[in-house]
Scaffold this active site. Structure first.
Site, PDB file in Angstrom:
ATOM      1  N   GLU A 142      -8.309   1.107  -7.793  1.00  0.00           N
ATOM      2  CA  GLU A 142      -7.044   1.669  -7.307  1.00  0.00           C
ATOM      3  C   GLU A 142      -7.319   2.792  -6.308  1.00  0.00           C
ATOM      4  O   GLU A 142      -8.332   3.470  -6.398  1.00  0.00           O
ATOM      5  CB  GLU A 142      -6.248   2.245  -8.495  1.00  0.00           C
ATOM      6  CG  GLU A 142      -5.026   1.424  -8.870  1.00  0.00           C
ATOM      7  CD  GLU A 142      -3.892   1.520  -7.859  1.00  0.00           C
ATOM      8  OE1 GLU A 142      -4.139   1.678  -6.644  1.00  0.00           O
ATOM      9  OE2 GLU A 142      -2.736   1.436  -8.296  1.00  0.00           O
ATOM     10  N   ASP A 143      -6.391   2.976  -5.380  1.00  0.00           N
ATOM     11  CA  ASP A 143      -6.547   4.076  -4.431  1.00  0.00           C
ATOM     12  C   ASP A 143      -6.231   5.415  -5.097  1.00  0.00           C
ATOM     13  O   ASP A 143      -7.012   6.352  -5.018  1.00  0.00           O
ATOM     14  CB  ASP A 143      -5.682   3.859  -3.178  1.00  0.00           C
ATOM     15  CG  ASP A 143      -4.215   3.536  -3.488  1.00  0.00           C
ATOM     16  OD1 ASP A 143      -3.809   3.540  -4.673  1.00  0.00           O
ATOM     17  OD2 ASP A 143      -3.462   3.271  -2.532  1.00  0.00           O
ATOM     18  N   ASP A 196      -1.144   8.131  -9.920  1.00  0.00           N
ATOM     19  CA  ASP A 196      -0.109   9.160  -9.836  1.00  0.00           C
ATOM     20  C   ASP A 196       0.616   9.220 -11.187  1.00  0.00           C
ATOM     21  O   ASP A 196       0.094   9.788 -12.137  1.00  0.00           O
ATOM     22  CB  ASP A 196       0.810   8.800  -8.660  1.00  0.00           C
ATOM     23  CG  ASP A 196       1.865   9.833  -8.361  1.00  0.00           C
ATOM     24  OD1 ASP A 196       1.576  11.026  -8.459  1.00  0.00           O
ATOM     25  OD2 ASP A 196       3.007   9.451  -8.032  1.00  0.00           O
ATOM     26  N   PHE A 239       1.245  14.862  -1.327  1.00  0.00           N
ATOM     27  CA  PHE A 239       1.204  13.489  -0.840  1.00  0.00           C
ATOM     28  C   PHE A 239       0.067  13.359   0.165  1.00  0.00           C
ATOM     29  O   PHE A 239       0.027  14.076   1.159  1.00  0.00           O
ATOM     30  CB  PHE A 239       2.537  13.078  -0.216  1.00  0.00           C
ATOM     31  CG  PHE A 239       2.688  11.590  -0.121  1.00  0.00           C
ATOM     32  CD1 PHE A 239       3.094  10.845  -1.221  1.00  0.00           C
ATOM     33  CD2 PHE A 239       2.385  10.930   1.061  1.00  0.00           C
ATOM     34  CE1 PHE A 239       3.198   9.463  -1.152  1.00  0.00           C
ATOM     35  CE2 PHE A 239       2.495   9.539   1.138  1.00  0.00           C
ATOM     36  CZ  PHE A 239       2.908   8.814   0.030  1.00  0.00           C
ATOM     37  N   ARG A 294      -2.836   4.497   7.276  1.00  0.00           N
ATOM     38  CA  ARG A 294      -3.876   3.884   6.459  1.00  0.00           C
ATOM     39  C   ARG A 294      -5.242   3.900   7.121  1.00  0.00           C
ATOM     40  O   ARG A 294      -6.269   3.974   6.455  1.00  0.00           O
ATOM     41  CB  ARG A 294      -3.547   2.403   6.196  1.00  0.00           C
ATOM     42  CG  ARG A 294      -2.498   2.146   5.168  1.00  0.00           C
ATOM     43  CD  ARG A 294      -2.533   0.667   4.778  1.00  0.00           C
ATOM     44  NE  ARG A 294      -1.265   0.205   4.249  1.00  0.00           N
ATOM     45  CZ  ARG A 294      -0.854   0.400   2.998  1.00  0.00           C
ATOM     46  NH1 ARG A 294      -1.605   1.060   2.152  1.00  0.00           N
ATOM     47  NH2 ARG A 294       0.316  -0.056   2.608  1.00  0.00           N
TER      48      ARG A 294
END
Ligand code: 5GP
Ligand code: MG
Length: 173
Positions: free
Chosen positions: A96-97, A100, A149, A162
């Site tokens: 996963e990036d 959260d 963020f 990205r």
């Protein structure tokens, strides 16, 4: 919105951390055949860099999870793409990036566990532990980040940013 002037994590910092994670994973799975399940789109960059640092015959599968519109969670995870093969009996490492609330990892975990893998762990490049709502956790974490963020190195804001090679904080104007 604008990018922070300096990256939160530079290309060099990311590369060093990815190398260390790969070394740890290679040691832990030395005796096993590993399947990386890369969560698209965000983890494609991290997953591709990581797998190139892993020795041997690592298999790669992709799953697409969508849970976001802009910078707020929609509260629902959809899977527009799932692996065509069964993950039964495989040693699966979810890539996963960013972790959260944990909703995405929780949903992907349940989907994979229903297929009875031999083992299942998660590896997240970034982790925002202060935001956790669901009981998801990653066995391998690149960096912990504060509740900001972030974009770049695969992470987007409405599909933008990205392709930045480093990770930046997105700031209000
Ligand atoms: P969760 O389901 O854990 O709440 O969120 C996981 C997903 O939300 C990530 O895979 C990512 O797509 C998105 N996300 C959460 N925080 C951030 C962030 O700071 N930046 C970006 N670009 N995406 C985020
Ligand atoms: Mg994502």
């Amino acid at each position: 919105m604008r990018l922070s002037d300096a990256p939160l994590f530079s290309e060099e910092q990311i590369a060093r951390r990815v190398e260390a994670l790969a070394a740890q994973i290679a040691t832990d799975y030395a005796a096993q055949s590993l399947t990386l399940l890369i969560v698209l789109k965000g983890a494609a960059w991290f997953g591709a860099d990581l797998v190139r640092r892993l020795p041997g015959d690592t298999l790669v599968e992709f799953i697409r999870a969508k849970s976001y519109a802009g910078d707020t969670s929609t509260g629902e995870v959809r899977f527009p793409l799932v692996p065509e093969v069964s993950l039964a009996g495989r040693h699966v490492l979810l890539i996963e990036d960013i972790l959260d609330t944990g909703r995405t990892l929780d949903a992907v975990t349940r989907l994979v566990e229903a297929q009875a893998p031999a083992s299942l762990r998660a590896c997240a490049l970034l982790d925002k532990p202060s935001r956790r709502v669901f009981p998801a956790r990653a066995h391998y974490v690149g960096f912990e980040v504060p509740d900001q963020f972030v974009v770049g190195y695969g992470l987007d804001h409405d599909e933008h940013y990205r392709t930045l090679p480093a990770i930046y904080t997105l700031l209000p104007d």
